[in-house]
Design a protein around this motif. Structure first.
Motif, PDB file in Angstrom:
ATOM      1  N   MET A 358      15.569 -22.215  19.471  1.00  0.00           N
ATOM      2  CA  MET A 358      14.906 -21.504  18.378  1.00  0.00           C
ATOM      3  C   MET A 358      13.646 -20.765  18.829  1.00  0.00           C
ATOM      4  SD  MET A 358      17.039 -21.981  16.062  1.00  0.00           S
ATOM      5  CE  MET A 358      16.148 -21.130  14.767  1.00  0.00           C
ATOM      6  N   ASP A 359      13.089 -21.121  19.969  1.00  0.00           N
ATOM      7  CA  ASP A 359      11.953 -20.388  20.534  1.00  0.00           C
ATOM      8  C   ASP A 359      12.503 -19.350  21.503  1.00  0.00           C
ATOM      9  OD1 ASP A 359       9.826 -19.632  22.414  1.00  0.00           O
ATOM     10  OD2 ASP A 359       8.645 -21.189  21.437  1.00  0.00           O
ATOM     11  N   VAL A 360      12.314 -18.077  21.197  1.00  0.00           N
ATOM     12  CA  VAL A 360      12.978 -17.025  21.966  1.00  0.00           C
ATOM     13  C   VAL A 360      12.538 -17.020  23.425  1.00  0.00           C
ATOM     14  CG1 VAL A 360      11.281 -15.224  21.427  1.00  0.00           C
ATOM     15  CG2 VAL A 360      13.658 -14.592  21.901  1.00  0.00           C
ATOM     16  N   ASN A 361      11.282 -17.355  23.701  1.00  0.00           N
ATOM     17  CA  ASN A 361      10.814 -17.363  25.093  1.00  0.00           C
ATOM     18  C   ASN A 361      11.466 -18.498  25.878  1.00  0.00           C
ATOM     19  OD1 ASN A 361       9.049 -15.132  24.771  1.00  0.00           O
ATOM     20  ND2 ASN A 361       7.515 -16.469  23.839  1.00  0.00           N
ATOM     21  N   GLN A 362      11.530 -19.685  25.274  1.00  0.00           N
ATOM     22  CA  GLN A 362      12.190 -20.801  25.941  1.00  0.00           C
ATOM     23  C   GLN A 362      13.686 -20.541  26.096  1.00  0.00           C
ATOM     24  OE1 GLN A 362      11.261 -24.703  24.373  1.00  0.00           O
ATOM     25  NE2 GLN A 362       9.206 -24.064  23.757  1.00  0.00           N
ATOM     26  N   TRP A 363      14.290 -19.888  25.123  1.00  0.00           N
ATOM     27  CA  TRP A 363      15.720 -19.573  25.197  1.00  0.00           C
ATOM     28  C   TRP A 363      15.995 -18.605  26.350  1.00  0.00           C
ATOM     29  CZ3 TRP A 363      18.473 -15.042  22.876  1.00  0.00           C
ATOM     30  CH2 TRP A 363      19.860 -15.193  22.917  1.00  0.00           C
ATOM     31  N   ALA A 375      14.280 -11.024  21.968  1.00  0.00           N
ATOM     32  CA  ALA A 375      13.117 -10.937  21.078  1.00  0.00           C
ATOM     33  C   ALA A 375      13.502 -11.428  19.693  1.00  0.00           C
ATOM     34  CB  ALA A 375      12.590  -9.509  20.998  1.00  0.00           C
ATOM     35  N   THR A 376      12.547 -12.011  19.008  1.00  0.00           N
ATOM     36  CA  THR A 376      12.709 -12.344  17.597  1.00  0.00           C
ATOM     37  C   THR A 376      12.208 -11.164  16.781  1.00  0.00           C
ATOM     38  OG1 THR A 376      12.418 -14.712  18.018  1.00  0.00           O
ATOM     39  CG2 THR A 376      12.079 -13.947  15.768  1.00  0.00           C
ATOM     40  N   LEU A 396      16.126 -13.220  12.669  1.00  0.00           N
ATOM     41  CA  LEU A 396      16.829 -12.028  13.126  1.00  0.00           C
ATOM     42  C   LEU A 396      16.413 -11.780  14.563  1.00  0.00           C
ATOM     43  CD1 LEU A 396      18.613  -9.544  12.635  1.00  0.00           C
ATOM     44  CD2 LEU A 396      16.578  -8.339  11.807  1.00  0.00           C
ATOM     45  N   MET A 397      17.390 -11.800  15.491  1.00  0.00           N
ATOM     46  CA  MET A 397      17.085 -11.761  16.917  1.00  0.00           C
ATOM     47  C   MET A 397      17.814 -10.616  17.599  1.00  0.00           C
ATOM     48  SD  MET A 397      17.228 -15.859  17.801  1.00  0.00           S
ATOM     49  CE  MET A 397      16.358 -15.644  19.351  1.00  0.00           C
ATOM     50  N   PHE A 398      17.272 -10.237  18.756  1.00  0.00           N
ATOM     51  CA  PHE A 398      17.892  -9.233  19.629  1.00  0.00           C
ATOM     52  C   PHE A 398      18.046  -9.831  21.014  1.00  0.00           C
ATOM     53  CE2 PHE A 398      16.965  -6.280  23.108  1.00  0.00           C
ATOM     54  CZ  PHE A 398      18.071  -5.435  23.024  1.00  0.00           C
ATOM     55  N   ALA A 399      19.166  -9.517  21.672  1.00  0.00           N
ATOM     56  CA  ALA A 399      19.379 -10.004  23.037  1.00  0.00           C
ATOM     57  C   ALA A 399      20.163  -8.971  23.828  1.00  0.00           C
ATOM     58  CB  ALA A 399      20.120 -11.337  23.034  1.00  0.00           C
ATOM     59  N   GLU A 400      19.809  -8.865  25.099  1.00  0.00           N
ATOM     60  CA  GLU A 400      20.570  -8.068  26.054  1.00  0.00           C
ATOM     61  C   GLU A 400      21.061  -9.022  27.135  1.00  0.00           C
ATOM     62  OE1 GLU A 400      19.712  -3.951  28.355  1.00  0.00           O
ATOM     63  OE2 GLU A 400      18.605  -5.664  29.130  1.00  0.00           O
ATOM     64  N   GLY A 409      27.972  -2.992  32.855  1.00  0.00           N
ATOM     65  CA  GLY A 409      26.906  -2.698  31.896  1.00  0.00           C
ATOM     66  C   GLY A 409      26.521  -3.908  31.070  1.00  0.00           C
ATOM     67  N   THR A 410      25.301  -3.881  30.552  1.00  0.00           N
ATOM     68  CA  THR A 410      24.813  -4.972  29.713  1.00  0.00           C
ATOM     69  C   THR A 410      25.377  -4.853  28.300  1.00  0.00           C
ATOM     70  OG1 THR A 410      22.850  -3.699  29.101  1.00  0.00           O
ATOM     71  CG2 THR A 410      22.682  -5.137  31.021  1.00  0.00           C
ATOM     72  N   ARG A 411      25.245  -5.922  27.547  1.00  0.00           N
ATOM     73  CA  ARG A 411      25.647  -5.938  26.140  1.00  0.00           C
ATOM     74  C   ARG A 411      24.419  -6.200  25.287  1.00  0.00           C
ATOM     75  NH1 ARG A 411      31.360  -9.386  25.957  1.00  0.00           N
ATOM     76  NH2 ARG A 411      32.608  -7.872  27.140  1.00  0.00           N
ATOM     77  N   GLU A 412      24.166  -5.307  24.372  1.00  0.00           N
ATOM     78  CA  GLU A 412      23.019  -5.437  23.480  1.00  0.00           C
ATOM     79  C   GLU A 412      23.526  -5.757  22.082  1.00  0.00           C
ATOM     80  OE1 GLU A 412      20.857  -1.827  23.689  1.00  0.00           O
ATOM     81  OE2 GLU A 412      20.033  -2.233  25.672  1.00  0.00           O
ATOM     82  N   VAL A 413      22.904  -6.725  21.447  1.00  0.00           N
ATOM     83  CA  VAL A 413      23.382  -7.155  20.142  1.00  0.00           C
ATOM     84  C   VAL A 413      22.222  -7.710  19.319  1.00  0.00           C
ATOM     85  CG1 VAL A 413      24.015  -9.428  21.059  1.00  0.00           C
ATOM     86  CG2 VAL A 413      25.056  -8.631  18.943  1.00  0.00           C
TER      87      VAL A 413
END
Length: 772
Positions: A358-363, A375-376, A396-400, A409-413
């Motif tokens: 749940m902590d984006v930095n630790q994740w 990023a959250t 609401l989160m973002f991840a690459e 290529g990367t996946r962004e979602v």
């Protein structure tokens, strides 16, 4: 077996009630050094003195020597000379002999001498086995164990009391070190605030106050600060207006999760529902449905999941899935489904594991080889209060996500992450993409969407957790390089197995980092706990930097260049380091190439990590032999280790820091030249943050062609079921100490030759010169 005890203070002898040990601080509690070769007597390594009973003690007084195994105690603060001693941890005091007795003849008190009982190795092993299962055995268990071992029940009771006290002492020392670090951090912040108070500025416009000592800001900066202050005021006005009349929301929508109407507690989705077109109740409905679907997919067997006869992997029966979960709309023909499931045990306490997700930095730090950006974006619901604060949290989160190669290529979602406590010992974390939110942010995100994915976390004994991971994606069909086509199209590249293997590896690394009872065979060349941690921290920073420059993330802009042999596909990128002290300042050039080799991943990894074979591929060593200076284990697998190597060449003032990582899916060998003087200070425990490293190395993945063996044989050289490997080689060089220098043609030629020559040597070693 000899054990390194890297703690200074002996644990207190007082009894501790209701103590729950923190096994993350002890490798022995994790059962890692349980049998033979590991550490002999598991956690009993802190108690390696061989015990004898009273009869044996009498025999010893009669002339028979008393055997004792020795432990080596190493200070965590300095490198004092190691000393061998007999452990007192296994000495049980007979309290019946501690009482004062009155002599009726002379009415004076005489104290009887304390009697000491030394347990045998077998007794210690049996008590350790019970301690792992139950640190607080009841009376029945103690009675049964005493009969089995031939001990008095009170001896068994006292042994368990002493064992719990030892572990609590370790935990207290660890907590004290964390508190000291926090105090130092607060002191630094305090210094910064005091410096700011000496040069105060207006909080609204940023102008320096009318102090005589205040510096004068440049005219352009003053204008920018005025513009920022004006825009900030306009934003606050708009927020206030939307807070009174939020578009498309009901009066109670803002309090559906937070339980209040305070302006500051409102989510950004409350303010901007006119853009996203969604309210909190709608999002909560979506995530609750997604949690139900994730639970069924994680717990169901056939016919929803069918095990492949060829590979042994679970395959989603999509027809059965659509019957159970009817799709809301018809998907585009250009979209394909990827679904995978994996289960494993990780060594981490359940609350801490939930916090990590749940902590984006630790994740992001838990999955450094997979997540290139995260990023959250917004906190939709904060969850409940108290110990289970993440229960009901929605973000609401973002991840690459990336592979360790620029070829794919990367996946962004964007996705909504929902955390729910299902029972006292079980949590669920689900990720699901929300169409309207996702589409409004960036239309390109339709290339990849998360269908209900995530994991079910089940608490196990001894601070272990069972994790069931489900990865379910809907991706747009795209062109994939022929090298990686099989592993990407089969769903292995971004599947559950890779996430699970990385999670297990990182949890094990954290365990070894915090452990204080590392066997001497697994920590050579380093005399202190501070030195060990400093080296592991530096190696981690080096490896994470290698992962960051290796992928196809937007951090890097790759350009193809022709190779010397014409067989390799080489990509290059350059960057200028101005401020980062973690790597050399100046112009840095990076070159990467990926090839296929008809060699299994394990064989290739063992060759590249072995210091005895380094001269066969390392061009910079000039064929010179390599000597190990230090070697530190950071996992049960011997492939997970950090080593310091010295190349025996004339006038060589550099060592090589090497970090090797391997799990069930991928492997990596990362190394960098380091200054000898600086590295010697790190070995003694000094801060490693000022050591600049420029990592190079290898990433090794399976080619995805899993199959049954062609023949059944016990001869390892005839086994052909492991397939080939996808090898990515990356080199970084500092072309100039001046960041303003332009990239020269000579630098490109130099790194091109280095990469091509290294690949040629590796191919020659495995007799596949003409293979690509």
């Amino acid at each position: 077996m000899v054990v390194v005890d890297m703690s200074n203070n002996h644990p207190p002898s007082h009894e501790t009630k209701d103590f729950f040990p923190s096994p993350a601080l002890s490798l022995s509690l994790a059962g890692i050094f349980r049998d033979g070769g590991g550490a002999g007597s598991s956690a009993g390594n802190m108690e390696t003195t061989e015990e004898v009973d009273e009869g044996s003690a009498a025999a010893s007084r009669g002339g028979r020597p008393r055997e004792e195994t020795s432990t080596v105690e190493i200070s965590s603060e300095n490198s004092e000379q190691m000393r061998s001693r007999g452990s007192d941890d296994d000495l049980e005091h007979d309290d019946t002999c501690n009482e004062d007795e009155e002599d009726p003849n002379n009415n004076s008190k005489k104290k009887k001498r304390k009697k000491y009982h030394r347990h045998t190795v077998q007794q210690i092993r049996e008590m350790e086995a019970l301690f792992k299962e139950s640190p607080h055995p009841d009376e029945k268990q103690r009675q049964q164990l005493s009969k089995q071992l031939g001990l008095h029940p009170r001896q068994v009771k006292f042994w368990f009391q002493n064992r719990r006290t030892q572990i609590k002492a370790i935990q207290e020392r660890h907590e004290n070190s964390l508190l000291k670090a926090e105090i130092e951090k607060l002191r630094e912040e305090n210094k910064g605030l005091r410096g700011t108070s000496k040069n105060p500025s207006c909080p609204n416009c940023g102008f320096a106050s009318s102090s005589n000592n205040a510096p004068t800001l440049p005219a352009e900066e003053q204008q920018l600060r005025i513009e920022n202050a004006r825009l900030r005021a306009e934003v606050e006005k708009l927020r206030a207006a939307l807070g009174k009349y939020p578009l498309g929301t009901s009066p109670n929508s803002s309090s559906s999760c937070s339980g209040g109407n305070d302006e500051e507690n409102k989510s950004a989705l409350d303010f901007y529902t006119g853009i996203f077109g969604l309210e909190k109740p709608r999002i909560m409905h979506i995530v609750n449905q997604a949690m139900e679907q994730l639970t069924k997919m994680a717990t169901s067997g056939e016919p929803l999941w069918i095990k492949s006869f060829e590979t042994g992997r679970e395959i989603l029966n999509y027809d059965e899935y659509t019957k159970e979960f009817p799709p809301g709309d018809v998907k585009s023909k250009r979209m394909c489904i990827e679904a995978s499931r994996d289960t494993g045990i990780v060594f981490m306490e359940l609350p801490r594991l939930v916090q990590t997700f749940m902590d984006v930095n630790q994740w992001r730090e838990m999955f450094p080889s997979i997540i290139s950006k995260a990023a959250t974006v917004d906190v939709i619901c904060n969850g409940t209060e108290g110990a289970n604060s993440w229960d009901g949290a929605v973000q609401l989160m973002f991840a690459e996500v990336q592979m360790l190669t620029p070829v794919v290529g990367t996946r962004e979602v964007y996705f909504v992450r929902y955390c729910k406590q299902m029972s006292a010992a079980q949590w669920g974390i689900v990720d699901v993409s929300v169409d309207k939110v996702e589409g409004s942010i960036d239309a390109s995100l339709l290339k990849c969407r998360k269908l209900p994915s995530g994991c079910i976390l089940q608490e196990q004994s001894n601070a272990h957790c069972k994790v069931t991971w489900v990865e379910h994606l809907e991706c747009q069909k795209s062109i994939v390089d022929s090298l990686y086509r099989v592993t990407v199209n089969s769903g292995q590249a971004f599947g559950a197995r890779r996430w699970m293997a990385t999670l297990q590896q990182q949890c094990e690394r954290l365990l070894f980092f915090m452990a204080t009872n590392i066997p001497t065979k697994d920590t050579t060349g380093v005399a202190t706990l501070a030195g060990r941690k400093s080296i592991l921290t530096l190696a981690q920073r080096m490896t994470w930097g290698f992962y960051r420059v290796l992928g196809a993330s937007s951090y890097n802009t790759w350009n193809k260049v022709p190779s010397k042999t014409g067989q390799e596909d080489i990509r290059m990128t350059s960057r200028r380091n101005l401020t980062d002290p973690g790597e050399p300042q100046g112009l840095i050039l990076c070159a990467v190439s990926s090839i296929w080799l008809p060699v299994s991943r394990n064989v290739l990894f063992d060759f590249l990590k072995d210091e005895n074979h380094r001269h066969e591929w390392d061009v910079m060593s000039n064929g010179g032999p390599v000597q190990s200076v230090a070697n530190l284990a950071k996992g049960q697998d011997k492939g997970n280790a950090v080593s310091i190597q010295a190349v025996k060449l004339r006038e060589n003032n550099m060592w090589i820091l090497q970090d090797t990582c391997t799990n069930a899916y991928e492997s990596a060998v990362v190394y960098a030249p380091v200054d000898i003087a600086g590295m010697q200070s790190v070995i003694t425990g000094c801060d490693s943050s000022n050591i600049a490293v420029l990592p190079s190395g290898f990433s090794i993945l399976p080619d995805g062609l899993e199959s049954r063996p062609f023949v059944i044989t016990s001869r390892p050289e005839d086994r052909s079921s492991e397939g080939g490997s996808l090898l990515t080689v990356a080199f970084q060089i500092l072309t100039s100490n001046s960041p303003t220098t332009k990239l020269s043609k000579e630098s490109v030629e130099s790194i091109n030759n280095l990469l091509s020559c290294t690949l040629h040597k590796i191919k020659t070693r495995f007799q596949c010169d003409n293979g690509y």
